[in-house]
Design a protein around this motif. Structure first.
Motif, PDB file in Angstrom:
ATOM      1  N   TYR A 197       0.873  -1.177   0.126  1.00 55.44           N
ATOM      2  CA  TYR A 197      -0.191   0.099  -0.009  1.00 55.44           C
ATOM      3  C   TYR A 197       0.756   0.976   0.077  1.00 55.44           C
ATOM      4  CZ  TYR A 197      -4.108   2.782   1.362  1.00 55.44           C
ATOM      5  OH  TYR A 197      -5.161   3.616   1.636  1.00 55.44           O
ATOM      6  N   ASN A 198       0.786   2.050  -1.021  1.00 56.59           N
ATOM      7  CA  ASN A 198       1.642   3.296  -1.351  1.00 56.59           C
ATOM      8  C   ASN A 198       0.693   4.390  -1.271  1.00 56.59           C
ATOM      9  OD1 ASN A 198       3.925   4.878  -2.061  1.00 56.59           O
ATOM     10  ND2 ASN A 198       3.217   4.651  -4.035  1.00 56.59           N
ATOM     11  N   ILE A 199       1.017   5.463  -0.367  1.00 57.10           N
ATOM     12  CA  ILE A 199       0.112   6.639  -0.359  1.00 57.10           C
ATOM     13  C   ILE A 199       1.379   7.827  -0.619  1.00 57.10           C
ATOM     14  CG2 ILE A 199      -1.027   8.165   1.134  1.00 57.10           C
ATOM     15  CD1 ILE A 199      -1.913   5.851   3.011  1.00 57.10           C
ATOM     16  N   GLU A 200       0.819   8.483  -1.764  1.00 54.75           N
ATOM     17  CA  GLU A 200       1.581   9.556  -2.212  1.00 54.75           C
ATOM     18  C   GLU A 200       0.765  10.871  -1.830  1.00 54.75           C
ATOM     19  OE1 GLU A 200       2.895   7.856  -6.391  1.00 54.75           O
ATOM     20  OE2 GLU A 200       1.362   9.354  -6.737  1.00 54.75           O
ATOM     21  N   GLY A 201       1.785  11.965  -1.669  1.00 54.72           N
ATOM     22  CA  GLY A 201       1.424  13.286  -1.473  1.00 54.72           C
ATOM     23  C   GLY A 201       2.138  14.043  -0.833  1.00 54.72           C
ATOM     24  N   ASN A 202       1.632  15.481  -0.548  1.00 53.24           N
ATOM     25  CA  ASN A 202       2.553  16.416   0.085  1.00 53.24           C
ATOM     26  C   ASN A 202       2.238  16.421   1.523  1.00 53.24           C
ATOM     27  OD1 ASN A 202       3.465  18.858   0.854  1.00 53.24           O
ATOM     28  ND2 ASN A 202       3.222  20.030  -0.804  1.00 53.24           N
ATOM     29  N   PRO A 203       3.102  16.148   2.242  1.00 53.05           N
ATOM     30  CA  PRO A 203       3.180  15.788   3.615  1.00 53.05           C
ATOM     31  C   PRO A 203       2.763  17.175   4.538  1.00 53.05           C
ATOM     32  CG  PRO A 203       5.502  15.943   3.102  1.00 53.05           C
ATOM     33  CD  PRO A 203       4.475  15.822   1.917  1.00 53.05           C
ATOM     34  N   THR A 204       2.827  18.502   3.778  1.00 54.78           N
ATOM     35  CA  THR A 204       2.886  19.808   4.460  1.00 54.78           C
ATOM     36  C   THR A 204       1.210  20.217   4.049  1.00 54.78           C
ATOM     37  OG1 THR A 204       3.457  21.041   2.467  1.00 54.78           O
ATOM     38  CG2 THR A 204       5.118  20.415   4.093  1.00 54.78           C
ATOM     39  N   GLU A 205       0.320  19.323   3.396  1.00 58.07           N
ATOM     40  CA  GLU A 205      -0.724  19.860   2.931  1.00 58.07           C
ATOM     41  C   GLU A 205      -1.979  19.333   3.562  1.00 58.07           C
ATOM     42  OE1 GLU A 205      -0.991  20.551  -1.227  1.00 58.07           O
ATOM     43  OE2 GLU A 205       0.433  22.453  -1.309  1.00 58.07           O
ATOM     44  N   GLY A 206      -2.970  19.674   3.951  1.00 61.07           N
ATOM     45  CA  GLY A 206      -4.291  19.179   4.226  1.00 61.07           C
ATOM     46  C   GLY A 206      -4.115  18.040   5.453  1.00 61.07           C
ATOM     47  N   ARG A 207      -4.629  16.849   5.519  1.00 59.97           N
ATOM     48  CA  ARG A 207      -4.432  15.743   6.661  1.00 59.97           C
ATOM     49  C   ARG A 207      -3.806  14.694   6.128  1.00 59.97           C
ATOM     50  NH1 ARG A 207     -10.203  13.540   7.468  1.00 59.97           N
ATOM     51  NH2 ARG A 207      -9.255  12.345   8.980  1.00 59.97           N
ATOM     52  N   PHE A 208      -2.903  15.271   5.254  1.00 63.37           N
ATOM     53  CA  PHE A 208      -1.862  14.105   4.796  1.00 63.37           C
ATOM     54  C   PHE A 208      -1.212  13.350   5.811  1.00 63.37           C
ATOM     55  CE2 PHE A 208       1.844  12.132   2.702  1.00 63.37           C
ATOM     56  CZ  PHE A 208       1.297  11.402   1.632  1.00 63.37           C
ATOM     57  N   GLN A 209      -0.473  14.114   6.463  1.00 62.80           N
ATOM     58  CA  GLN A 209       0.535  13.267   7.621  1.00 62.80           C
ATOM     59  C   GLN A 209      -0.488  12.856   8.578  1.00 62.80           C
ATOM     60  OE1 GLN A 209       4.364  14.835   8.274  1.00 62.80           O
ATOM     61  NE2 GLN A 209       3.936  15.059  10.590  1.00 62.80           N
ATOM     62  N   GLU A 210      -1.332  13.264   9.059  1.00 62.60           N
ATOM     63  CA  GLU A 210      -2.191  12.885  10.004  1.00 62.60           C
ATOM     64  C   GLU A 210      -2.640  11.289   9.641  1.00 62.60           C
ATOM     65  OE1 GLU A 210      -6.825  13.385  11.563  1.00 62.60           O
ATOM     66  OE2 GLU A 210      -5.762  15.170  10.760  1.00 62.60           O
ATOM     67  N   VAL A 211      -3.322  11.274   8.433  1.00 60.85           N
ATOM     68  CA  VAL A 211      -3.879  10.121   7.817  1.00 60.85           C
ATOM     69  C   VAL A 211      -2.680   8.968   7.639  1.00 60.85           C
ATOM     70  CG1 VAL A 211      -5.176   9.340   5.972  1.00 60.85           C
ATOM     71  CG2 VAL A 211      -5.785  11.235   6.863  1.00 60.85           C
ATOM     72  N   VAL A 212      -1.932   9.427   7.050  1.00 59.14           N
ATOM     73  CA  VAL A 212      -0.643   8.420   6.740  1.00 59.14           C
ATOM     74  C   VAL A 212      -0.524   7.826   7.997  1.00 59.14           C
ATOM     75  CG1 VAL A 212       1.782   8.175   6.056  1.00 59.14           C
ATOM     76  CG2 VAL A 212       0.031   9.506   4.412  1.00 59.14           C
ATOM     77  N   LEU A 213       0.149   8.578   9.112  1.00 59.25           N
ATOM     78  CA  LEU A 213       0.531   8.090  10.399  1.00 59.25           C
ATOM     79  C   LEU A 213      -0.503   7.109  11.203  1.00 59.25           C
ATOM     80  CD1 LEU A 213       2.400  11.135  11.758  1.00 59.25           C
ATOM     81  CD2 LEU A 213       3.451   9.133  10.669  1.00 59.25           C
ATOM     82  N   ALA A 214      -1.915   7.304  10.842  1.00 60.52           N
ATOM     83  CA  ALA A 214      -3.073   6.728  11.392  1.00 60.52           C
ATOM     84  C   ALA A 214      -2.903   5.373  10.605  1.00 60.52           C
ATOM     85  CB  ALA A 214      -4.159   7.443  11.514  1.00 60.52           C
ATOM     86  N   VAL A 215      -2.709   5.331   9.251  1.00 62.02           N
ATOM     87  CA  VAL A 215      -3.048   4.126   8.518  1.00 62.02           C
ATOM     88  C   VAL A 215      -1.640   3.167   8.404  1.00 62.02           C
ATOM     89  CG1 VAL A 215      -3.325   3.517   5.997  1.00 62.02           C
ATOM     90  CG2 VAL A 215      -4.786   5.210   7.063  1.00 62.02           C
ATOM     91  N   LYS A 216      -0.716   4.029   8.388  1.00 59.62           N
ATOM     92  CA  LYS A 216       0.666   3.243   8.517  1.00 59.62           C
ATOM     93  C   LYS A 216       0.811   2.152   7.134  1.00 59.62           C
ATOM     94  CE  LYS A 216       2.049   3.361  13.275  1.00 59.62           C
ATOM     95  NZ  LYS A 216       1.015   4.322  13.644  1.00 59.62           N
ATOM     96  N   PRO A 217       0.834   2.709   5.889  1.00 58.77           N
ATOM     97  CA  PRO A 217       1.061   1.897   4.858  1.00 58.77           C
ATOM     98  C   PRO A 217       2.368   1.298   4.621  1.00 58.77           C
ATOM     99  CG  PRO A 217       1.262   4.327   4.311  1.00 58.77           C
ATOM    100  CD  PRO A 217       0.778   4.283   5.724  1.00 58.77           C
ATOM    101  N   GLU A 218       2.834   0.464   3.688  1.00 55.91           N
ATOM    102  CA  GLU A 218       4.072  -0.154   3.553  1.00 55.91           C
ATOM    103  C   GLU A 218       5.031   0.958   3.201  1.00 55.91           C
ATOM    104  OE1 GLU A 218       1.611  -3.262   4.474  1.00 55.91           O
ATOM    105  OE2 GLU A 218       1.039  -1.872   2.627  1.00 55.91           O
ATOM    106  N   GLN A 219       4.312   2.021   2.202  1.00 56.46           N
ATOM    107  CA  GLN A 219       5.273   2.958   1.861  1.00 56.46           C
ATOM    108  C   GLN A 219       4.492   4.361   1.631  1.00 56.46           C
ATOM    109  OE1 GLN A 219       8.290   2.691  -1.813  1.00 56.46           O
ATOM    110  NE2 GLN A 219       6.345   3.246  -2.811  1.00 56.46           N
ATOM    111  N   VAL A 220       5.081   5.326   2.114  1.00 54.89           N
ATOM    112  CA  VAL A 220       4.621   6.978   1.656  1.00 54.89           C
ATOM    113  C   VAL A 220       5.586   7.464   0.719  1.00 54.89           C
ATOM    114  CG1 VAL A 220       5.893   7.734   3.521  1.00 54.89           C
ATOM    115  CG2 VAL A 220       3.976   9.095   2.904  1.00 54.89           C
TER     116      VAL A 220
END
Length: 239
Positions: free
Chosen positions: A67-90
């Motif tokens: 599971y790979n989640i792409e995006g800008n870590p400084t915008e929106g809820r990106f970082q919050e969501v990624v850290l909650a979901v913990k995909p294999e790759q960001v």
């Protein structure tokens, strides 16, 4: 072996155009893996114009490979969501607000300190990190100094120049990949890779671990069907 991660943003775009849940994004992700994809990629944006934040959580429950989640870590809820979901790759991408699609890699020299901080955050949670970069050996070398695991080569320029001169189109990417190998980085690639240009890229880029493909693959699926299309792309990645 180079893995194929299918970007399903366009499926979400089609779904959102009418509301409801047709096509079903979760079922599409399940089917992509059944049909042979070794990963699923999404790129949520703050306006949720395709992938919605809820999709990120829903997909986590069913993706069985990477599971790979792409995006800008400084915008929106990106970082919050990624850290909650913990995909294999960001995959960290420097999108600007309102950008139609990704259009540049990170300046890893200018933003090295910030990227290093972000890489440390994600890696401390067990998430592999890839930084989206242009085919520039200096940017690749600076990316290594952030502590990232991988880079993702931004391949729009390659795709644009491929039809005119494949040798010219690939040269900068070979140099960037060689630098990545020299400094110990894994190599991913994505953006405008297609059935037309993928095999040549795969053949000539040393150490290519993964390609993330969405737009062209979904367009091809309209004609060939999703299962057949994924198999066609996998054939381009055979050694």
């Amino acid at each position: 072996m180079t893995k194929l991660s299918v970007n399903i943003n366009k499926i979400a775009t089609l779904r959102n155009s009418r509301g409801g849940n047709m096509p079903n994004l979760v079922q599409t992700a399940i089917d992509c893996e059944i049909f042979g994809a070794q990963g699923i990629t999404i790129h949520p944006r703050p306006d949720e114009r395709h992938i919605k934040y809820q999709d990120v959580f829903d997909l986590k429950k069913i993706v069985k490979n990477e599971y790979n989640i792409e995006g800008n870590p400084t915008e929106g809820r990106f970082q919050e969501v990624v850290l909650a979901v913990k995909p294999e790759q960001v995959t960290l991408v420097p999108d600007t607000l309102g950008a139609l699609t990704s259009n540049a890699g990170w300046d890893t020299i200018t933003h090295k300190a910030k990227l290093k901080e972000l890489v440390n955050i994600y890696r401390s949670e067990g998430i592999r990190v890839s930084i989206f970069v242009d085919a520039n050996p200096e940017m690749v070398e600076a990316a290594a100094e952030t502590g990232t695991d991988r880079i993702e080569l931004y391949t729009e320029a390659y795709a644009k120049d491929y039809t005119e001169s494949p040798e010219k189109a690939i040269s900068a990417f070979v140099a960037a990949a060689e630098m990545a190998q020299k400094v110990g980085l894994g190599i991913n690639a994505g953006h405008d890779l297609s059935l037309e240009n993928l095999a040549y890229f795969h053949k000539n880029i040393p150490g290519l671990l993964e390609v993330s493909i969405g737009h062209a693959l979904i367009c091809d699926a309209l004609y060939y069907g999703l299962e057949n299309t994924i198999q066609l792309y996998l054939r381009q990645l055979k050694d």
